[in-house]
Design a protein around this motif. Structure first.
Motif, mmCIF file in Angstrom:
data_model
loop_
_atom_site.group_PDB
_atom_site.id
_atom_site.type_symbol
_atom_site.label_atom_id
_atom_site.label_comp_id
_atom_site.label_asym_id
_atom_site.label_seq_id
_atom_site.Cartn_x
_atom_site.Cartn_y
_atom_site.Cartn_z
ATOM 1 N N ILE A 2 0.853 -1.185 0.000
ATOM 2 C CA ILE A 2 0.000 0.000 0.000
ATOM 3 C C ILE A 2 0.891 1.238 0.000
ATOM 4 N N LYS A 3 0.646 2.124 -0.952
ATOM 5 C CA LYS A 3 1.382 3.385 -1.023
ATOM 6 C C LYS A 3 0.585 4.467 -0.316
ATOM 7 N N ILE A 4 1.267 5.189 0.563
ATOM 8 C CA ILE A 4 0.637 6.203 1.401
ATOM 9 C C ILE A 4 1.312 7.543 1.115
ATOM 10 N N PRO A 5 0.530 8.574 0.816
ATOM 11 C CA PRO A 5 1.147 9.883 0.530
ATOM 12 C C PRO A 5 1.772 10.505 1.776
ATOM 13 N N LEU A 6 2.885 11.190 1.553
ATOM 14 C CA LEU A 6 3.590 11.902 2.611
ATOM 15 C C LEU A 6 3.591 13.395 2.293
ATOM 16 N N TYR A 131 11.354 9.546 -1.299
ATOM 17 C CA TYR A 131 11.323 11.004 -1.216
ATOM 18 C C TYR A 131 10.965 11.637 -2.555
ATOM 19 N N GLY A 132 11.352 11.021 -3.659
ATOM 20 C CA GLY A 132 11.038 11.560 -4.978
ATOM 21 C C GLY A 132 9.541 11.596 -5.242
ATOM 22 N N LYS A 133 8.869 10.518 -4.866
ATOM 23 C CA LYS A 133 7.415 10.429 -5.079
ATOM 24 C C LYS A 133 6.627 10.839 -3.851
ATOM 25 N N MET A 134 7.339 11.108 -2.728
ATOM 26 C CA MET A 134 6.704 11.479 -1.463
ATOM 27 C C MET A 134 5.664 10.446 -1.046
ATOM 28 N N THR A 135 6.103 9.180 -0.998
ATOM 29 C CA THR A 135 5.217 8.098 -0.575
ATOM 30 C C THR A 135 5.925 7.193 0.431
ATOM 31 N N LEU A 136 5.115 6.577 1.255
ATOM 32 C CA LEU A 136 5.547 5.507 2.158
ATOM 33 C C LEU A 136 4.835 4.254 1.674
ATOM 34 N N THR A 137 5.590 3.187 1.446
ATOM 35 C CA THR A 137 4.991 1.911 1.045
ATOM 36 C C THR A 137 5.089 0.954 2.226
ATOM 37 N N LEU A 138 3.960 0.363 2.607
ATOM 38 C CA LEU A 138 3.903 -0.644 3.664
ATOM 39 C C LEU A 138 3.288 -1.902 3.098
ATOM 40 N N SER A 139 3.726 -3.067 3.576
ATOM 41 C CA SER A 139 3.120 -4.316 3.131
ATOM 42 C C SER A 139 2.871 -5.230 4.315
#
Length: 142
Positions: A2-6, A131-139
């Motif tokens: 899951i990609k989460i916006p930062l 940091y480039g896409k400003m996302t946190l990915t969790l699985s």
């Protein structure tokens, strides 16, 4: 996965903090994403506003960091916790006085944060910060 916006918060030439939206108590809050924090921590004042202190368990651990060497700490079993669209059930967090962080944010005209997402979540759910896409990915582990 899951990609989460930062969101990137500029601390006025004193560095940056990453913020992530979380949902607790059926309300949306901001939390700091902190790879240097060993454990996820919630602010005692905000937690007590929603559940009182009877659900908090006193911890025999002395918390360090956050500008102090000995801070009274508690733990709390969070029944439902959402980071972006990532759901956790019955996740234990530390509960501390985060007023110093929220005071600093207030001086920057930033709303208070409910807490800090730490290395416990990032490690257990294989967190990847882009940091480039400003996302946190969790699985979720299978």
């Amino acid at each position: 996965m899951i990609k989460i916006p930062l969101a990137l918060l500029n601390l006025q030439d004193d560095g940056f903090h990453l913020l992530v939206e979380v949902v607790v108590f059926e309300h949306s809050f901001k939390a700091v994403l902190d790879t240097g924090a060993s454990k996820t921590v919630f602010d005692k004042t905000i937690v007590e506003r929603h559940i009182g202190n009877e659900q908090l368990k006193s911890s025999d651990r002395v918390s360090t960091g956050l500008g102090t060497t000995n801070m009274e700490s508690f733990t709390w079993q969070l029944p439902d916790f959402q980071i972006g669209t990532f759901h956790l059930k019955n996740f234990e967090v530390a509960v501390l006085d985060l007023s110093s962080i929220n005071f600093a944010y207030e001086n920057l005209s930033v709303e208070p944060v409910i807490g800090v997402i730490g290395g416990d979540i990032l490690t257990q759910y294989q967190g990847i910060i882009d940091y480039g896409k400003m996302t946190l990915t969790l699985s979720m582990k299978e």
